[in-house]
Design a protein around this motif. Structure first.
Motif, PDB file in Angstrom:
ATOM      1  N   THR A  60      35.155  57.182  46.815  1.00 25.85           N
ATOM      2  CA  THR A  60      34.093  57.303  45.809  1.00 25.85           C
ATOM      3  C   THR A  60      33.125  58.752  46.191  1.00 25.85           C
ATOM      4  N   ILE A  61      32.720  59.273  45.354  1.00 21.14           N
ATOM      5  CA  ILE A  61      31.474  60.326  45.389  1.00 21.14           C
ATOM      6  C   ILE A  61      30.283  59.365  45.513  1.00 21.14           C
ATOM      7  N   SER A  62      29.564  59.769  46.421  1.00 24.17           N
ATOM      8  CA  SER A  62      28.397  59.043  46.819  1.00 24.17           C
ATOM      9  C   SER A  62      27.472  58.920  45.964  1.00 24.17           C
ATOM     10  N   GLU A  84      30.710  67.023  59.233  1.00 22.01           N
ATOM     11  CA  GLU A  84      30.679  66.054  58.077  1.00 22.01           C
ATOM     12  C   GLU A  84      32.056  65.345  58.308  1.00 22.01           C
ATOM     13  N   ILE A  85      31.949  63.885  58.449  1.00 23.02           N
ATOM     14  CA  ILE A  85      33.218  63.233  58.443  1.00 23.02           C
ATOM     15  C   ILE A  85      33.213  62.346  56.876  1.00 23.02           C
ATOM     16  N   GLY A  86      34.464  62.695  56.299  1.00 26.40           N
ATOM     17  CA  GLY A  86      34.679  61.975  55.211  1.00 26.40           C
ATOM     18  C   GLY A  86      34.196  63.009  53.868  1.00 26.40           C
ATOM     19  N   THR A  87      34.860  64.055  53.646  1.00 25.61           N
ATOM     20  CA  THR A  87      34.659  65.102  52.686  1.00 25.61           C
ATOM     21  C   THR A  87      34.755  64.485  51.388  1.00 25.61           C
ATOM     22  N   SER A  89      34.731  64.018  47.490  1.00 24.62           N
ATOM     23  CA  SER A  89      34.717  64.952  46.587  1.00 24.62           C
ATOM     24  C   SER A  89      34.397  66.379  46.951  1.00 24.62           C
ATOM     25  N   GLY A  90      33.667  66.335  48.014  1.00 23.72           N
ATOM     26  CA  GLY A  90      33.148  67.700  48.551  1.00 23.72           C
ATOM     27  C   GLY A  90      31.605  67.857  47.956  1.00 23.72           C
ATOM     28  N   TYR A  91      31.287  67.053  47.210  1.00 27.24           N
ATOM     29  CA  TYR A  91      29.724  67.325  46.752  1.00 27.24           C
ATOM     30  C   TYR A  91      28.863  67.436  47.797  1.00 27.24           C
ATOM     31  N   GLN A  92      28.634  66.198  48.605  1.00 32.38           N
ATOM     32  CA  GLN A  92      27.885  66.159  49.946  1.00 32.38           C
ATOM     33  C   GLN A  92      28.120  67.279  50.796  1.00 32.38           C
ATOM     34  N   THR A  93      29.385  67.765  50.955  1.00 31.47           N
ATOM     35  CA  THR A  93      29.744  68.879  51.706  1.00 31.47           C
ATOM     36  C   THR A  93      28.878  70.264  51.290  1.00 31.47           C
ATOM     37  N   VAL A 106      35.547  66.996  57.708  1.00 33.10           N
ATOM     38  CA  VAL A 106      37.115  66.214  58.172  1.00 33.10           C
ATOM     39  C   VAL A 106      37.344  65.107  57.022  1.00 33.10           C
ATOM     40  N   GLU A 107      38.538  65.187  56.232  1.00 32.11           N
ATOM     41  CA  GLU A 107      38.812  64.214  55.353  1.00 32.11           C
ATOM     42  C   GLU A 107      40.264  63.668  55.796  1.00 32.11           C
ATOM     43  N   ARG A 108      40.409  62.363  55.747  1.00 32.40           N
ATOM     44  CA  ARG A 108      41.782  61.958  56.061  1.00 32.40           C
ATOM     45  C   ARG A 108      42.706  61.868  54.878  1.00 32.40           C
ATOM     46  N   HIS A 109      42.412  62.246  53.520  1.00 28.76           N
ATOM     47  CA  HIS A 109      43.251  62.182  52.673  1.00 28.76           C
ATOM     48  C   HIS A 109      43.576  63.764  52.158  1.00 28.76           C
ATOM     49  N   GLN A 110      44.694  64.324  52.395  1.00 27.62           N
ATOM     50  CA  GLN A 110      44.903  65.789  51.874  1.00 27.62           C
ATOM     51  C   GLN A 110      44.729  66.156  50.607  1.00 27.62           C
ATOM     52  N   ASP A 134      41.993  62.518  61.289  1.00 23.04           N
ATOM     53  CA  ASP A 134      41.104  61.230  61.590  1.00 23.04           C
ATOM     54  C   ASP A 134      39.686  61.549  62.178  1.00 23.04           C
ATOM     55  N   GLY A 135      38.485  61.565  61.365  1.00 22.31           N
ATOM     56  CA  GLY A 135      37.319  62.193  61.774  1.00 22.31           C
ATOM     57  C   GLY A 135      36.458  61.034  62.461  1.00 22.31           C
ATOM     58  N   SER A 136      37.064  59.651  62.631  1.00 23.91           N
ATOM     59  CA  SER A 136      36.478  58.741  63.507  1.00 23.91           C
ATOM     60  C   SER A 136      36.222  59.212  65.036  1.00 23.91           C
ATOM     61  N   THR A 151      30.081  59.850  56.319  1.00 21.40           N
ATOM     62  CA  THR A 151      29.924  59.231  54.774  1.00 21.40           C
ATOM     63  C   THR A 151      31.058  58.037  54.591  1.00 21.40           C
ATOM     64  N   ALA A 152      31.375  57.538  55.633  1.00 20.32           N
ATOM     65  CA  ALA A 152      32.184  56.074  55.593  1.00 20.32           C
ATOM     66  C   ALA A 152      31.812  55.329  56.575  1.00 20.32           C
ATOM     67  N   ALA A 153      31.864  53.859  56.317  1.00 23.90           N
ATOM     68  CA  ALA A 153      31.171  52.839  57.144  1.00 23.90           C
ATOM     69  C   ALA A 153      31.847  52.625  58.357  1.00 23.90           C
ATOM     70  N   VAL A 202      25.750  50.557  51.416  1.00 21.35           N
ATOM     71  CA  VAL A 202      27.100  50.147  51.338  1.00 21.35           C
ATOM     72  C   VAL A 202      28.112  51.410  51.060  1.00 21.35           C
ATOM     73  N   PHE A 203      28.976  51.406  51.814  1.00 22.85           N
ATOM     74  CA  PHE A 203      29.997  52.648  52.032  1.00 22.85           C
ATOM     75  C   PHE A 203      31.461  52.300  52.065  1.00 22.85           C
ATOM     76  N   VAL A 204      32.194  52.885  51.655  1.00 19.24           N
ATOM     77  CA  VAL A 204      33.611  52.545  51.776  1.00 19.24           C
ATOM     78  C   VAL A 204      34.052  52.617  53.271  1.00 19.24           C
ATOM     79  N   LEU A 206      35.465  53.511  57.051  1.00 20.43           N
ATOM     80  CA  LEU A 206      35.778  54.735  57.828  1.00 20.43           C
ATOM     81  C   LEU A 206      37.112  53.974  58.199  1.00 20.43           C
ATOM     82  N   VAL A 207      38.123  54.639  58.172  1.00 22.77           N
ATOM     83  CA  VAL A 207      39.470  54.372  58.541  1.00 22.77           C
ATOM     84  C   VAL A 207      40.179  55.081  59.596  1.00 22.77           C
ATOM     85  N   GLY A 208      40.180  54.672  60.808  1.00 24.20           N
ATOM     86  CA  GLY A 208      40.717  55.702  61.840  1.00 24.20           C
ATOM     87  C   GLY A 208      40.604  54.611  63.308  1.00 24.20           C
TER      88      GLY A 208
HETATM   89  N1  SAM Z   1      30.139  62.252  50.464  1.00 28.82           N
HETATM   90  C1  SAM Z   1      31.452  62.191  49.608  1.00 28.82           C
HETATM   91  C2  SAM Z   1      31.026  62.803  48.414  1.00 28.82           C
HETATM   92  O1  SAM Z   1      30.184  63.271  48.090  1.00 28.82           O
HETATM   93  O2  SAM Z   1      32.133  62.838  47.642  1.00 28.82           O
HETATM   94  C3  SAM Z   1      31.860  60.918  49.348  1.00 28.82           C
HETATM   95  C4  SAM Z   1      32.725  60.292  50.603  1.00 28.82           C
HETATM   96  S1  SAM Z   1      33.629  58.905  50.343  1.00 28.82           S
HETATM   97  C5  SAM Z   1      32.142  57.756  50.205  1.00 28.82           C
HETATM   98  C6  SAM Z   1      34.066  58.434  52.070  1.00 28.82           C
HETATM   99  C7  SAM Z   1      35.325  59.523  52.200  1.00 28.82           C
HETATM  100  O3  SAM Z   1      35.599  59.354  53.862  1.00 28.82           O
HETATM  101  C8  SAM Z   1      36.322  59.121  51.792  1.00 28.82           C
HETATM  102  O4  SAM Z   1      36.986  59.967  51.094  1.00 28.82           O
HETATM  103  C9  SAM Z   1      37.432  58.554  52.782  1.00 28.82           C
HETATM  104  O5  SAM Z   1      38.920  58.991  52.412  1.00 28.82           O
HETATM  105  C10 SAM Z   1      36.860  59.483  54.069  1.00 28.82           C
HETATM  106  N2  SAM Z   1      37.443  58.845  55.078  1.00 28.82           N
HETATM  107  C11 SAM Z   1      37.476  57.448  55.657  1.00 28.82           C
HETATM  108  N3  SAM Z   1      37.787  57.254  56.936  1.00 28.82           N
HETATM  109  C12 SAM Z   1      37.972  58.763  57.416  1.00 28.82           C
HETATM  110  C13 SAM Z   1      38.301  59.136  58.777  1.00 28.82           C
HETATM  111  N4  SAM Z   1      38.524  58.261  59.525  1.00 28.82           N
HETATM  112  N5  SAM Z   1      38.414  60.493  58.751  1.00 28.82           N
HETATM  113  C14 SAM Z   1      37.981  61.312  57.580  1.00 28.82           C
HETATM  114  N6  SAM Z   1      37.648  60.981  56.556  1.00 28.82           N
HETATM  115  C15 SAM Z   1      37.640  59.610  56.199  1.00 28.82           C
END
Ligand code: SAM
Length: 214
Positions: A60-62, A84-87, A89-93, A106-110, A134-136, A151-153, A202-204, A206-208
């Motif tokens: 999601t874009i936050s 920033e961990i969890g790029t 969409s790049g909007y918050q960036t 850092v974003e886990r999905h290329q 893995d930005g964790s 930006t992830a839980a 509530v956030f998506v 953080l996977v790592g």
């Molecule tokens: N702030 C972003 C925006 O404005 O679009 C939204 C970020 S979204 C809520 C959380 C992001 O964290 C997702 O893109 C997800 O793939 C990424 N993420 C989850 N676990 C991560 C990890 N271990 N390392 C890097 N990115 C991770």
């Protein structure tokens, strides 16, 4: 249409003020950063609604209010090195980049990192380094940072992220369960981390390694 977008942006700024955002620099950057370019074509009419929206890879874009509150909490002066961990969409960036000296993100999905890079370039933003991983665990290669934003839980505050801060640096991170978290502000004091909560969120996940498993 242009007038319509301007009206929607102004309505969003009013709603952010009502939600507790009073940092004029943050409000001004949000008012002048086009959120619509970070969103899929099909969702664009919702770009200035104060809600999270779906992006690729099930992410999601936050919500703009959350972006604004987290950015405000970082108290940026324009001089900071930010991680920033969890790029996503790049909007918050983009918001962070316009309020600080440099952002390492850092974003886990290329695929998301690739799209975010394209959109940041479109806006002429050049003070960002994007990495896939893995930005964790933070991003030690460019440490230390003045600020870290996650930006992830996470299930708990990863020690690695605190260790990559300068003394008196600040980390903002949602911590809690899969379904509900507290937005925590962690200061790296010389005697150890000082933690306070800004309230529920509530956030998506953080996977790592220091987050949740997939
Ligand atoms: N702030 C972003 C925006 O404005 O679009 C939204 C970020 S979204 C809520 C959380 C992001 O964290 C997702 O893109 C997800 O793939 C990424 N993420 C989850 N676990 C991560 C990890 N271990 N390392 C890097 N990115 C991770």
């Amino acid at each position: 249409m242009a007038h319509n977008i301007e009206t929607q942006r102004q309505q969003l700024i009013t709603s952010l003020r009502n939600g507790g955002v009073n940092d004029e620099r943050v409000l001004s950057v949000i008012a002048t950063t086009p959120r619509e370019i970070f969103i899929d074509e099909a969702q664009r009419s919702m770009a200035y609604a104060d809600c999270a929206l779906p992006i690729a890879m099930g992410q999601t874009i936050s919500q703009p209010l959350m972006v604004a509150l987290m950015t405000q909490a970082l108290q940026l002066s324009g001089e900071e090195k930010v991680l920033e961990i969890g790029t996503g969409s790049g909007y918050q960036t983009a918001i962070l980049a316009r309020l600080s000296a440099h952002v390492t993100s850092v974003e886990r999905h290329q695929q998301l990192a690739f799209l975010a890079a394209k959109h940041l370039m479109q806006l002429g933003i050049t003070n960002v380094s994007l990495y896939v991983g893995d930005g964790s665990l933070g991003w030690p290669d460019a440490a230390p940072y003045d600020r870290v934003l996650v930006t992830a839980a996470a299930p708990e505050v990863p020690k690695q992220l605190v260790d990559q801060l300068v003394t008196w640096g600040m980390l903002v991170i949602p911590v809690g369960s899969h379904t509900r978290q507290d937005l925590l502000v962690v200061h790296r004091a010389p005697w150890g981390p000082e933690i306070r909560s800004l309230g529920g969120c509530v956030f998506v996940p953080l996977v790592g390694e220091k987050g949740w498993s997939e």
